[in-house]
Motif scaffolding. Structure first.
Motif, PDB file in Angstrom:
ATOM      1  N   ALA A   1      -2.171  -3.895  12.806  1.00 38.28           N
ATOM      2  CA  ALA A   1      -1.501  -2.640  13.160  1.00 38.28           C
ATOM      3  C   ALA A   1      -0.023  -2.864  13.454  1.00 38.28           C
ATOM      4  O   ALA A   1       0.842  -2.070  13.044  1.00 38.28           O
ATOM      5  CB  ALA A   1      -2.200  -2.018  14.371  1.00 38.28           C
ATOM      6  N   ILE A   2       0.305  -3.948  14.186  1.00 37.04           N
ATOM      7  CA  ILE A   2       1.709  -4.248  14.489  1.00 37.04           C
ATOM      8  C   ILE A   2       2.483  -4.560  13.215  1.00 37.04           C
ATOM      9  O   ILE A   2       3.629  -4.127  13.030  1.00 37.04           O
ATOM     10  CB  ILE A   2       1.784  -5.415  15.488  1.00 37.04           C
ATOM     11  CG1 ILE A   2       1.230  -4.987  16.852  1.00 37.04           C
ATOM     12  CG2 ILE A   2       3.212  -5.922  15.632  1.00 37.04           C
ATOM     13  CD1 ILE A   2       1.127  -6.115  17.850  1.00 37.04           C
ATOM     14  N   LYS A   3       1.835  -5.294  12.317  1.00 39.43           N
ATOM     15  CA  LYS A   3       2.502  -5.628  11.057  1.00 39.43           C
ATOM     16  C   LYS A   3       2.789  -4.372  10.245  1.00 39.43           C
ATOM     17  O   LYS A   3       3.847  -4.236   9.627  1.00 39.43           O
ATOM     18  CB  LYS A   3       1.623  -6.598  10.264  1.00 39.43           C
ATOM     19  CG  LYS A   3       2.236  -7.061   8.970  1.00 39.43           C
ATOM     20  CD  LYS A   3       1.328  -8.050   8.261  1.00 39.43           C
ATOM     21  CE  LYS A   3       1.945  -8.516   6.953  1.00 39.43           C
ATOM     22  NZ  LYS A   3       1.055  -9.474   6.242  1.00 39.43           N
ATOM     23  N   TYR A   4       1.855  -3.403  10.267  1.00 38.62           N
ATOM     24  CA  TYR A   4       2.052  -2.171   9.506  1.00 38.62           C
ATOM     25  C   TYR A   4       3.118  -1.298  10.148  1.00 38.62           C
ATOM     26  O   TYR A   4       3.973  -0.715   9.473  1.00 38.62           O
ATOM     27  CB  TYR A   4       0.719  -1.427   9.408  1.00 38.62           C
ATOM     28  CG  TYR A   4       0.823  -0.099   8.705  1.00 38.62           C
ATOM     29  CD1 TYR A   4       0.889  -0.038   7.317  1.00 38.62           C
ATOM     30  CD2 TYR A   4       0.858   1.093   9.433  1.00 38.62           C
ATOM     31  CE1 TYR A   4       0.984   1.175   6.666  1.00 38.62           C
ATOM     32  CE2 TYR A   4       0.961   2.314   8.788  1.00 38.62           C
ATOM     33  CZ  TYR A   4       1.028   2.356   7.406  1.00 38.62           C
ATOM     34  OH  TYR A   4       1.132   3.567   6.763  1.00 38.62           O
ATOM     35  N   ALA A   5       3.098  -1.189  11.523  1.00 40.65           N
ATOM     36  CA  ALA A   5       4.046  -0.307  12.211  1.00 40.65           C
ATOM     37  C   ALA A   5       5.471  -0.856  12.158  1.00 40.65           C
ATOM     38  O   ALA A   5       6.440  -0.098  12.089  1.00 40.65           O
ATOM     39  CB  ALA A   5       3.607  -0.108  13.663  1.00 40.65           C
ATOM     40  N   SER A   6       5.617  -2.178  12.216  1.00 38.05           N
ATOM     41  CA  SER A   6       6.958  -2.773  12.199  1.00 38.05           C
ATOM     42  C   SER A   6       7.435  -3.129  10.808  1.00 38.05           C
ATOM     43  O   SER A   6       8.485  -3.747  10.670  1.00 38.05           O
ATOM     44  CB  SER A   6       6.953  -4.032  13.075  1.00 38.05           C
ATOM     45  OG  SER A   6       6.072  -5.008  12.530  1.00 38.05           O
ATOM     46  N   LYS A   7       6.660  -2.765   9.786  1.00 35.10           N
ATOM     47  CA  LYS A   7       7.008  -3.083   8.395  1.00 35.10           C
ATOM     48  C   LYS A   7       7.220  -4.581   8.202  1.00 35.10           C
ATOM     49  O   LYS A   7       8.231  -5.041   7.685  1.00 35.10           O
ATOM     50  CB  LYS A   7       8.238  -2.314   7.961  1.00 35.10           C
ATOM     51  CG  LYS A   7       8.025  -0.805   7.970  1.00 35.10           C
ATOM     52  CD  LYS A   7       9.265  -0.086   7.480  1.00 35.10           C
ATOM     53  CE  LYS A   7       9.043   1.424   7.487  1.00 35.10           C
ATOM     54  NZ  LYS A   7      10.236   2.169   7.018  1.00 35.10           N
TER      55      LYS A   7
END
Length: 296
Positions: A274-280
């Motif tokens: 989720a963090i990887k997706y939200a922070s691109k």
């Protein structure tokens, strides 16, 4: 005046055993622990001298021939002790493609002589190698040129090119024979040859892995590729499918079991994903900086 050396041999409870063919003498009599502690060097020297003297006495009882230079020579019998092999019995060398064809057709190979007679030089020259007969056309200072040849035609260069092409062809055939023999099924292990196979088995596994990777690079993933002789069938995941028509009770029970599995426990979230997706793909640090900027 030197003292006479005794040639007497002391036989213990167990007679000394000899293998004259191997020049070996065996003394199986036990050694007294008390005597050995007092003088270990003396005990070992006495036992070695006794066994060696027994061997020498037996050798001088064999048929002896007198030689003018080397003196008396004894003819040793064949040895009786079975010695273990350091390495396994060598396996027969696999036949090449040509050797298999010649064996099937009954063709006998005739070994060529290394030296041939040169009529022009009136001497024997090597067939190959330095100043070999295969380089005769390359070393000529005057060579006849065909009438239909080009202006820049060089017979010596063409002969050298053909010779190197033959060498390259022979080397390619040699490499193909090695690859074919390596891909052949391994022979069963014998009792004496149980310790040689690790490198050969590892090489076979590497070749199979390379072959599977090469097959996977094609459009059909190797489905329509021609299989080699002795090639093992690739292993993969086998998918199982349910029949199209099944009992209604079994189908209802399967659906209820699936719903029960979905309702158990709380939904879990992959925080890292989720963090990887939200922070691109910038990470949690970049996400925190972005949130700080929004607060300002």
């Amino acid at each position: 005046m030197a003292a006479a050396v005794s040639t007497a041999v002391e036989q213990g409870d167990t007679p000394l055993q000899l293998d004259v063919g191997l020049l070996a003498s065996f003394d199986y009599n036990p050694i007294s622990a008390r005597t050995f502690k007092k003088d270990p060097e003396g005990v070992l020297q006495a036992r070695a001298r006794n066994a060696t003297q027994h061997l020498v006495n037996t050798i001088f009882q064999l048929p002896i021939e007198r030689h003018a230079t080397y003196g008396p020579l004894a003819s040793l019998p064949a040895f009786e002790t079975e010695l273990p092999r350091e390495k396994p019995v060598p396996k027969p060398k696999p036949l090449t493609k040509w050797e298999k064809f010649a064996k099937a057709k009954g063709i006998t190979k005739r070994k060529k002589d290394k030296m041939i007679f040169d009529e022009e030089r009136q001497e024997w020259v090597p067939r190959w190698g330095y100043q070999g007969a295969n380089k005769k056309l390359e070393d000529q200072w005057l060579v006849e040129v065909p009438t239909n040849a080009d202006d820049d035609y060089r017979p010596d260069r063409e002969a050298a090119k053909e010779r190197k092409a033959r060498q390259a062809k022979n080397e390619a055939q040699h490499q193909r024979n090695l690859a074919r023999n390596a891909a052949a099924p391994a022979a069963p292990k014998s009792e004496l040859g149980s310790g040689v196979a690790p490198s050969r088995a590892r090489r076979r596994a590497e070749l199979e892995a390379d072959l599977l990777r090469a097959r996977g690079s094609t459009a059909s993933l190797g489905r329509f590729d021609k299989s080699l002789e002795g090639e093992s069938k690739p292993r993969g995941v086998k998918r199982t499918f349910q029949p199209n028509e099944i009992d209604a009770g079994k189908e209802r029970a399967a659906h209820l079991e699936l719903l029960a599995k979905m309702g158990k426990g709380e939904p879990q979230m992959n925080l890292r994903k989720a963090i990887k997706y939200a922070s691109k793909a910038q990470g949690s640090k970049a996400l925190a900086e972005k949130a700080a900027r929004r607060r300002k």
